[in-house]
Design a protein around this motif. Structure first.
Motif, PDB file in Angstrom:
ATOM      1  N   MET A 289       0.835  -1.192   0.000  1.00 22.94           N
ATOM      2  CA  MET A 289       0.000   0.000   0.000  1.00 22.94           C
ATOM      3  C   MET A 289       0.873   1.247   0.000  1.00 22.94           C
ATOM      4  O   MET A 289       0.575   2.194  -0.677  1.00 22.94           O
ATOM      5  N   SER A 290       1.965   1.247   0.757  1.00 20.09           N
ATOM      6  CA  SER A 290       2.822   2.430   0.811  1.00 20.09           C
ATOM      7  C   SER A 290       3.425   2.720  -0.551  1.00 20.09           C
ATOM      8  O   SER A 290       3.649   3.865  -0.905  1.00 20.09           O
TER       9      SER A 290
ATOM     10  N   TYR B  57       1.974   2.343  -3.421  1.00 17.78           N
ATOM     11  CA  TYR B  57       0.941   3.044  -4.178  1.00 17.78           C
ATOM     12  C   TYR B  57       0.760   4.482  -3.700  1.00 17.78           C
ATOM     13  O   TYR B  57       0.454   5.365  -4.488  1.00 17.78           O
ATOM     14  N   SER B  58       0.914   4.706  -2.428  1.00 16.10           N
ATOM     15  CA  SER B  58       0.671   6.049  -1.888  1.00 16.10           C
ATOM     16  C   SER B  58       1.673   7.069  -2.412  1.00 16.10           C
ATOM     17  O   SER B  58       1.428   8.262  -2.348  1.00 16.10           O
TER      18      SER B  58
ATOM     19  N   VAL C   3      -6.558   3.222  -3.131  1.00 13.88           N
ATOM     20  CA  VAL C   3      -5.649   4.309  -2.735  1.00 13.88           C
ATOM     21  C   VAL C   3      -6.173   5.645  -3.254  1.00 13.88           C
ATOM     22  O   VAL C   3      -6.207   6.642  -2.517  1.00 13.88           O
TER      23      VAL C   3
ATOM     24  N   GLU D  82      -9.284   6.667  -1.296  1.00 13.69           N
ATOM     25  CA  GLU D  82      -8.901   7.130   0.045  1.00 13.69           C
ATOM     26  C   GLU D  82      -8.239   8.506  -0.034  1.00 13.69           C
ATOM     27  O   GLU D  82      -8.452   9.357   0.828  1.00 13.69           O
ATOM     28  N   ARG D  83      -7.459   8.731  -1.069  1.00 11.29           N
ATOM     29  CA  ARG D  83      -6.782  10.014  -1.252  1.00 11.29           C
ATOM     30  C   ARG D  83      -7.797  11.150  -1.404  1.00 11.29           C
ATOM     31  O   ARG D  83      -7.559  12.274  -0.957  1.00 11.29           O
TER      32      ARG D  83
END
Length: 189
Positions: A1-2, A4-5, A26, A29-30
């Motif tokens: 996940m990190s 992708y962030s 992602v 959520e962003r």
């Protein structure tokens, strides 16, 4: 996940086009705080906060599915516009619906074809979802005979004409149409 962030919106959108679910999560959520901020502008409206946020999320999904980077706008601008439009559309529909008798309602298709109105991105997305749902119901929920009766009924054939074409009696056609109505009444879009 990190991993992708750290990606840009456009990188995530490219990943989403390849059906990458994690990239979709992602990006959603962003933009969740953007959706909530836009929804809060309408907090004094007749819709509840959760409904406003839900409409905003529909706008965000429509933006994700319809965004084209070659049109010149940044995704953040396009998404904000779609989110805002979705919330405003829901509010307009709510305002119109509470004062209109059910017998006077006009379907989206009638409104679109009669007035040649261009659909917003979120309305186009919702229309496609509705068509998909209806198609599923027709092919999975109706028998072959019921589908044939419905097709002939839609093109304007009378019960007698349908009965003649299918080699049945008009009462069988009437029964089939009643079954179709019951099956379609339970469908929500």
């Amino acid at each position: 996940m990190s991993d992708y962030s750290l990606k840009t919106d456009n990188e995530l959108l490219s990943e989403i086009k390849t059906n990458d679910k994690e990239a979709m999560l992602v990006l959603i959520e962003r933009y969740r705080s953007t959706v909530e901020a836009i929804a809060m502008k309408y907090i004094d409206s007749p819709l509840e906060k959760d409904d406003l946020v839900q409409e905003g999320m529909i706008g965000l999904l429509a933006a994700i599915n319809s965004y084209k980077s070659d049109k010149g706008a940044k995704f953040v601008t396009y998404a904000s516009r779609c989110i805002n439009n979705s919330v405003q559309t829901a509010l307009r529909k709510f305002s119109r619906m509470k004062d209109i008798p059910q017998s006077n309602l006009v379907t989206l298709e009638e409104d679109y074809f009669d007035n040649q109105v261009g659909l917003s991105a979120e309305d186009e997305y919702l229309a496609k979802e509705s068509v998909f749902t209806l198609t599923e119901v027709l092919y999975e929920g109706l028998s072959r005979f019921e589908n044939e009766v419905l097709r002939l009924h839609i093109v304007g054939c009378s019960y007698v004409e349908i009965a003649e074409r299918l080699g049945k009696n008009p009462k069988a056609i009437d029964n089939a149409i009643q079954r179709i109505r019951k099956k379609l009444d339970g469908v929500t879009f």
